[in-house]
Motif scaffolding. Structure first.
Motif, PDB file in Angstrom:
ATOM      1  N   LYS A 421       6.599   2.197 -20.190  1.00 21.52           N
ATOM      2  CA  LYS A 421       6.176   1.046 -19.180  1.00 21.52           C
ATOM      3  C   LYS A 421       5.580   1.599 -17.971  1.00 21.52           C
ATOM      4  CE  LYS A 421      10.947  -0.734 -20.572  1.00 21.52           C
ATOM      5  NZ  LYS A 421      12.160  -0.925 -20.041  1.00 21.52           N
ATOM      6  N   THR A 422       5.011   0.775 -17.177  1.00 20.37           N
ATOM      7  CA  THR A 422       4.099   0.960 -16.276  1.00 20.37           C
ATOM      8  C   THR A 422       4.367   0.231 -14.840  1.00 20.37           C
ATOM      9  OG1 THR A 422       2.163  -0.248 -16.751  1.00 20.37           O
ATOM     10  CG2 THR A 422       2.146   2.249 -17.398  1.00 20.37           C
ATOM     11  N   LEU A 423       4.177   0.773 -13.872  1.00 21.82           N
ATOM     12  CA  LEU A 423       4.456   0.069 -12.515  1.00 21.82           C
ATOM     13  C   LEU A 423       3.556   0.767 -11.264  1.00 21.82           C
ATOM     14  CD1 LEU A 423       6.424  -1.891 -11.268  1.00 21.82           C
ATOM     15  CD2 LEU A 423       8.000   0.085 -10.722  1.00 21.82           C
ATOM     16  N   ILE A 424       2.948  -0.199 -10.655  1.00 21.49           N
ATOM     17  CA  ILE A 424       2.335   0.269  -9.574  1.00 21.49           C
ATOM     18  C   ILE A 424       2.898  -0.412  -8.381  1.00 21.49           C
ATOM     19  CG2 ILE A 424      -0.086   0.072  -8.264  1.00 21.49           C
ATOM     20  CD1 ILE A 424      -1.315   0.021 -11.098  1.00 21.49           C
ATOM     21  N   LEU A 425       3.110   0.466  -7.244  1.00 19.12           N
ATOM     22  CA  LEU A 425       3.653  -0.123  -6.175  1.00 19.12           C
ATOM     23  C   LEU A 425       2.918   0.374  -4.992  1.00 19.12           C
ATOM     24  CD1 LEU A 425       7.357   1.266  -6.746  1.00 19.12           C
ATOM     25  CD2 LEU A 425       6.500  -1.135  -6.948  1.00 19.12           C
ATOM     26  N   ASP A 426       2.444  -0.498  -4.239  1.00 23.41           N
ATOM     27  CA  ASP A 426       1.434  -0.519  -3.107  1.00 23.41           C
ATOM     28  C   ASP A 426       2.094   0.067  -1.981  1.00 23.41           C
ATOM     29  OD1 ASP A 426      -0.659  -1.447  -4.619  1.00 23.41           O
ATOM     30  OD2 ASP A 426      -0.188  -3.679  -3.879  1.00 23.41           O
ATOM     31  N   SER A 427       1.619   0.909  -1.141  1.00 24.55           N
ATOM     32  CA  SER A 427       2.162   1.281  -0.022  1.00 24.55           C
ATOM     33  C   SER A 427       2.262   0.290   1.069  1.00 24.55           C
ATOM     34  CB  SER A 427       1.034   2.400   0.982  1.00 24.55           C
ATOM     35  OG  SER A 427       1.648   2.637   1.942  1.00 24.55           O
ATOM     36  N   PRO A 428       3.494   0.366   1.934  1.00 25.11           N
ATOM     37  CA  PRO A 428       3.807  -0.539   2.952  1.00 25.11           C
ATOM     38  C   PRO A 428       3.132  -0.510   4.020  1.00 25.11           C
ATOM     39  CG  PRO A 428       5.618   1.284   2.798  1.00 25.11           C
ATOM     40  CD  PRO A 428       4.618   1.546   1.938  1.00 25.11           C
ATOM     41  N   PHE A 429       2.294   0.503   4.201  1.00 22.03           N
ATOM     42  CA  PHE A 429       1.253   0.801   5.448  1.00 22.03           C
ATOM     43  C   PHE A 429       0.278  -0.293   5.326  1.00 22.03           C
ATOM     44  CE2 PHE A 429       2.158   5.646   4.921  1.00 22.03           C
ATOM     45  CZ  PHE A 429       3.470   5.349   5.498  1.00 22.03           C
ATOM     46  N   ASP A 430      -0.001  -0.720   6.622  1.00 27.98           N
ATOM     47  CA  ASP A 430      -1.293  -1.497   6.709  1.00 27.98           C
ATOM     48  C   ASP A 430      -2.581  -0.831   6.891  1.00 27.98           C
ATOM     49  OD1 ASP A 430      -3.033  -3.519   7.386  1.00 27.98           O
ATOM     50  OD2 ASP A 430      -1.541  -4.937   8.818  1.00 27.98           O
ATOM     51  N   PHE A 431      -3.266  -0.290   5.885  1.00 28.63           N
ATOM     52  CA  PHE A 431      -4.162   0.310   6.124  1.00 28.63           C
ATOM     53  C   PHE A 431      -5.334  -0.214   6.780  1.00 28.63           C
ATOM     54  CE2 PHE A 431      -1.876   2.540   2.685  1.00 28.63           C
ATOM     55  CZ  PHE A 431      -2.188   3.891   2.961  1.00 28.63           C
ATOM     56  N   ALA A 432      -5.547  -1.661   6.709  1.00 23.78           N
ATOM     57  CA  ALA A 432      -6.766  -1.998   7.365  1.00 23.78           C
ATOM     58  C   ALA A 432      -6.656  -1.981   8.882  1.00 23.78           C
ATOM     59  CB  ALA A 432      -6.716  -3.608   6.747  1.00 23.78           C
ATOM     60  N   LYS A 433      -5.242  -1.914   9.498  1.00 20.32           N
ATOM     61  CA  LYS A 433      -5.115  -1.865  10.946  1.00 20.32           C
ATOM     62  C   LYS A 433      -4.741  -0.451  11.084  1.00 20.32           C
ATOM     63  CE  LYS A 433      -2.937  -6.438  11.536  1.00 20.32           C
ATOM     64  NZ  LYS A 433      -1.666  -7.162  12.025  1.00 20.32           N
ATOM     65  N   GLN A 434      -4.598   0.434  10.267  1.00 19.73           N
ATOM     66  CA  GLN A 434      -3.919   1.653  10.783  1.00 19.73           C
ATOM     67  C   GLN A 434      -5.091   2.549  10.366  1.00 19.73           C
ATOM     68  OE1 GLN A 434       0.316   1.367   8.663  1.00 19.73           O
ATOM     69  NE2 GLN A 434      -0.021   3.160   9.713  1.00 19.73           N
ATOM     70  N   ALA A 435      -6.142   2.388   9.645  1.00 16.74           N
ATOM     71  CA  ALA A 435      -7.127   3.615   9.178  1.00 16.74           C
ATOM     72  C   ALA A 435      -8.383   3.047   9.047  1.00 16.74           C
ATOM     73  CB  ALA A 435      -6.542   4.346   8.013  1.00 16.74           C
TER      74      ALA A 435
END
Length: 655
Positions: A421-435
């Motif tokens: 089984k596979t699972l992709i969990l995105d980061s909770p960071f707001d990369f568009a604002k932070q980086a």
């Protein structure tokens, strides 16, 4: 709501016991997926990006499920961090009765028998070894675990370590006079009795190979096994399913034979003579290669007459030494074991000389003094997958970097994971604002002579305006040294260069400085966690493609072509993408972090495959303007604590 999911809610056990704990949906989702593994053989592969809290997400179900759990990490440093920091926090909150054990490889534990021999017979030890031996002897009187990691003053490559530790080849097992007091035996016993055992991938794979050959097992059977930093697992597994012979091992064996001649078989002068000849032949073989350390194709090496002659001569002496030892079998247990070691080395060396067998990469690597030759299977999918299928356990593989363009195929196929089984969990960071991701215009081609000057110019421009710390990550030591030479004594910031001291010391100095510049290669691309203003800019010199001269890659590429595949698309790009994701992951480590990633390789824009790299990176704000990037870095202090998006913080367009 399940018991595991409830742990991560705002009123759950963790929020009550851990100050500052914040519920994270991704963390709950991962924990629930692990909890849902219902039967032996179930497999789950999870890409949990930075900030999802994957460590707690697998520890909670591990503690609450009960049964035997093995937690395997990528390195010893992460192993100790998990055992000493993360695991106790959750265990106290969720399962105080659970017993945990830390289990390392045998080379980490003091061997009392070899220490005693080294003290009694220090004849061939130089002053450095003698001083270290005294240090180990003093520590041995007060240690309880026998873990050499307690001796912080002892360098990781201290020459005394092989003298006071055992290998699987020279360990006497139950025949050892110190068996009852053996630290490794005690550690294994604790692991057998513990509910949770923390190991590392190297130890796990070594044990897997022992299972595969039908010998004893070091790691106890488990109900669940979790691999953290699982992206490292395929390469580490390849090492342990390899056949390897090193001149270091031969030299150590010859020293053991000389010791036995001087102590227990003094009438066997032929043993001393063959040990001397074999040691000289091993050293002579190393001298047939350049003095500077290198890696190369072993098949090609054997095509050179002098190397082929030296290799054949070594084989003859190994067989002669084995025959002499055979005549002495039964006179001493240590000598009997040396005979078995010689038999194993002879068989492996025969395999390494027979380079016509397909399905393997034959390669060598040299250090300043020694040569190591490997026969590595091109794929470990079959043996690794078979071992997993034979174990009565549930399996979890997790890392921040397992997918390529959203697919787990590259990782799963390398390990033979058929129905995971596979699972992709995105980061909770707001990369568009932070980086911000900067892909500077007008750069020379990566291998052009002008590239070094262009990179040095960018690094200097960044250092001039960046109030925080800067990482410069390289794909080669050669480029690192060029940049280091250009920056030394010409910048007003603390400069740390890989190789000056240990990785731990460099990172500690870098964090303490707050505005330092650290130059590093592969070991700094992952496993580094620097938060806040101490790291606000990461510069990557080049897309991290493995060198085409790397022998294992060459063999895999050739094999892929023979099967009609596209090696660049199916091997080289996926490898580079995962490495790139690791390097980029050094930048944003917390919800309050802000920073800039600068990739100084125009292929990410000009080549079709560049889209695969870009789609695999976090969704940062993007620019091709270095001026705009420098403007943001200069304004970073003023923006601290605000919600102003990066692209709104800089003026002008991106034309």
């Amino acid at each position: 709501m399940s018991e595991v999911t409830a742990v991560f809610t705002s009123g759950g056990a963790l929020s009550k016991s851990l100050p500052g704990f914040q519920p994270r949906p991704a963390q709950q989702k991962m924990a629930a997926a692990i909890e849902s593994l219902s039967k032996a053989g179930d497999q789950l592969v999870v890409e949990a990006e930075t900030g999802t809290g994957k460590t707690f997400a697998y520890l909670a179900p591990a503690l609450l499920r009960g049964g035997k759990v093995i937690l395997s990490t990528g390195t010893r440093n992460l192993q100790e961090q998990l055992f000493h920091r993360d695991l106790p926090q959750l265990r106290d909150a969720l399962a105080p009765q659970a017993v945990a054990a830390l289990l390392k490889g045998r080379s980490n534990y003091l061997c009392l028998n070899r220490l005693e021999q080294s003290i009694k017979h220090p004849e061939d030890a130089d002053s450095t070894v003698l001083a270290q031996l005294q240090e180990v002897r003093d520590w041995a009187n007060r240690t309880r675990s026998g873990d050499l990691g307690e001796l912080a003053s002892l360098p990781e490559d201290a020459p005394v370590i092989p003298r006071v530790t055992s290998t699987i080849d020279n360990c006497l097992g139950r025949d050892c006079p110190q068996y009852e007091d053996c630290y490794l035996v005690k550690a294994r016993k604790e692991a057998l009795e513990a509910d949770i055992v923390v190991v590392n991938h190297h130890l796990f794979c070594a044990d897997l190979v022992l299972k595969d050959t039908g010998f004893g097992e070091l790691i106890p059977a488990a109900d669940m096994v979790v691999f953290d930093e699982a992206h490292q697992l395929p390469d580490i597994a390849s090492q342990y399913f390899s056949d390897t012979v090193s001149t270091r091992g031969l030299v150590d064996l010859c020293k053991d034979l000389q010791f036995l001649y001087k102590t227990v078989v003094r009438d066997a002068k032929s043993l001393s003579q063959i040990a001397d000849q074999l040691e000289r032949a091993a050293r002579d073989l190393r001298l047939n290669f350049p003095m500077d350390p290198e890696r190369g194709n072993w098949r090609d090496a054997l095509n050179q007459d002098e190397r082929a002659k030296a290799s054949t001569h070594l084989a003859e002496l190994i067989s002669r030494a084995q025959a002499i030892c055979k005549n002495l079998v039964g006179r001493d247990k240590d000598l009997d074991q040396c005979f078995e070691r010689l038999d194993l080395i002879r068989k492996r060396w025969d395999l390494l000389l027979n380079t016509q067998v397909t399905g393997y990469s034959y390669w060598y690597e040299t250090s300043q003094r020694h040569l190591t030759v490997h026969r590595t299977p091109l794929s470990v999918a079959e043996p690794f997958g078979r071992q997993l299928a034979e174990q009565e356990a549930r399996w979890v593989f997790t890392s921040a970097t397992l997918t390529v363009d959203g697919s787990f195929d590259y990782f799963s196929e390398r390990l033979g994971l058929g129905n995971a089984k596979t699972l992709i969990l995105d980061s909770p960071f707001d990369f568009a604002k932070q980086a911000m991701l900067c892909l500077p215009r007008y750069l020379p081609e990566p291998h052009a002579p002008q590239m070094a000057d262009a990179l040095i110019s960018i690094v200097r421009d960044v250092i001039a305006v960046n109030p925080g710390g800067t990482f410069v990550l390289f794909t080669s030591h050669r480029m690192l040294q060029k940049v280091a030479q250009a920056l030394t004594d010409t910048i007003d910031r603390p400069l740390m260069v890989q190789g000056q001291s240990s990785k731990r010391e460099l990172l500690s100095t870098f964090v303490e400085a707050g505005n330092g510049v650290l130059l590093g290669t592969s070991s700094f691309w992952e496993g580094v966690d620097v938060r806040g203003d101490a790291l606000t800019c990461v510069i990557i010199d080049k897309l991290p493609f493995t060198s085409p001269d790397e022998p294992l890659l060459q063999a895999r590429v050739e094999d892929c072509r023979m099967r009609g595949g596209d090696p660049f698309a199916s091997i080289q790009i996926p490898q580079a993408v995962i490495a790139m994701k690791q390097g980029a992951g050094r930048l944003v480590r917390d919800v309050t972090d802000r920073g800039v990633l600068i990739v100084c390789d125009n292929r990410i824009v000009t080549k079709r495959y560049g889209a695969t790299f870009l789609s695999s990176l976090p969704a940062m704000a993007r620019t091709r303007s270095l001026a705009k990037t420098l403007q943001f870095l200069a304004a970073a202090d003023a923006l601290k604590g605000t919600d102003v998006p990066i692209m709104e913080a800089v003026a002008g367009d991106d034309e």
